[in-house]
Design a protein around this motif. Structure first.
Motif, PDB file in Angstrom:
ATOM      1  N   PHE A 128       0.820  -1.211   0.000  1.00 58.17           N
ATOM      2  CA  PHE A 128       0.000   0.000   0.000  1.00 58.17           C
ATOM      3  C   PHE A 128       0.855   1.262   0.000  1.00 58.17           C
ATOM      4  N   GLN A 129       0.546   2.146  -0.932  1.00 58.13           N
ATOM      5  CA  GLN A 129       1.222   3.439  -0.975  1.00 58.13           C
ATOM      6  C   GLN A 129       0.656   4.399   0.064  1.00 58.13           C
ATOM      7  N   VAL A 130      -0.626   4.212   0.390  1.00 57.40           N
ATOM      8  CA  VAL A 130      -1.321   5.174   1.245  1.00 57.40           C
ATOM      9  C   VAL A 130      -2.197   4.437   2.254  1.00 57.40           C
ATOM     10  N   LEU A 131      -2.154   4.890   3.512  1.00 54.50           N
ATOM     11  CA  LEU A 131      -3.043   4.406   4.569  1.00 54.50           C
ATOM     12  C   LEU A 131      -3.735   5.628   5.169  1.00 54.50           C
ATOM     13  N   VAL A 132      -5.057   5.666   5.097  1.00 54.80           N
ATOM     14  CA  VAL A 132      -5.797   6.825   5.600  1.00 54.80           C
ATOM     15  C   VAL A 132      -6.807   6.367   6.645  1.00 54.80           C
ATOM     16  N   SER A 133      -6.799   7.041   7.778  1.00 58.37           N
ATOM     17  CA  SER A 133      -7.744   6.754   8.859  1.00 58.37           C
ATOM     18  C   SER A 133      -8.820   7.829   8.917  1.00 58.37           C
ATOM     19  N   GLY A 134     -10.025   7.397   9.233  1.00 58.44           N
ATOM     20  CA  GLY A 134     -11.118   8.347   9.392  1.00 58.44           C
ATOM     21  C   GLY A 134     -10.890   9.326  10.522  1.00 58.44           C
ATOM     22  N   GLU A 135     -10.017   8.969  11.472  1.00 60.49           N
ATOM     23  CA  GLU A 135      -9.766   9.897  12.573  1.00 60.49           C
ATOM     24  C   GLU A 135      -8.989  11.128  12.107  1.00 60.49           C
TER      25      GLU A 135
END
Length: 221
Positions: A128-135
């Motif tokens: 994965f190039q990107v990990l995004v959290s809703g927080e």
């Protein structure tokens, strides 16, 4: 198709049964019994959004912060001795897309800590190039913020990204972002209403790149 964005819980990680069980225990401590189906509407929400709704729905005497603290204590205790389990077929699909050179992201309502724990336990962080959290977003699913943030980080236009989601809130968020969305119906879970998705899949291991591409025009800038 320029990128694929995955939801995490229920698509990559088999975590939703523990989420339901921990919330049920929390509510039982307050003398409240609800069917498991109540929790389906909460899938895809951030912790604060989820517990704000639960607190309001049942007029709990605890503050939202207290609900979060107690709910998380229960959930962490439940999963303490359990290995992180992947959804069957998810890692096969991730590897297939990665090997084809398609940029990948996770856009999850889970915390950054939970995302990091899961991808490291499953050994999939390098894909994965990107990990995004809703927080890290102003609004939770069903608003599109987390998916738009992931697309921006990947450097792709929203309409060129494919989202794989298992929850109605996630599907709504993906469509609000202007993205193509495939709804994943896990045969092990109770079905959710994924009718707004562009297509439905039931076995991630059988999903091909060609099938993904068919939802997009022949040419994309």
């Amino acid at each position: 198709m320029k990128a694929v964005i995955f939801d995490m819980d229920g698509v990559i990680v088999d975590s939703e049964p523990i989420w339901i069980a921990s919330k049920q225990q929390m509510l039982r401590e307050q003398g409240i019994e609800v069917p498991d189906a109540y929790h389906h509407q909460l899938f895809g929400m951030t912790l604060r959004t989820m517990w704000t709704k639960i607190q309001a729905d049942f007029n709990l005497p605890l503050s939202v912060d207290a609900c979060i603290t107690r709910g998380e204590a229960i959930r962490q205790a439940m999963r303490k001795d359990l290995p992180v389990k992947s959804i069957p077929g998810s890692i096969t699909l991730i590897q297939r897309l990665f090997e084809a050179g398609i940029p990948l992201a996770i856009a999850s309502s889970s915390s950054n800590k939970d995302i990091a724990l899961a991808v490291d336990a499953l050994g999939i962080r390098p894909y994965f190039q990107v990990l995004v959290s809703g927080e890290d977003c102003a609004r939770s699913k069903p608003f599109p913020d987390v998916f738009l943030k992931a697309a921006d980080a990947l450097g792709v236009k929203p309409e060129t990204a494919l989202v794989i989601e298992d929850a109605v809130n996630g599907v709504k968020a993906a469509k609000a972002a202007g993205m193509v969305c495939l709804g994943f119906e896990n045969p092990a879970f109770t079905k959710q209403d994924l009718r707004e998705a562009d297509g439905i899949i039931r076995d991630l291991s059988l999903l091909t790149i060609e099938q993904c591409q068919q939802y997009f025009g022949e040419e994309q800038e």
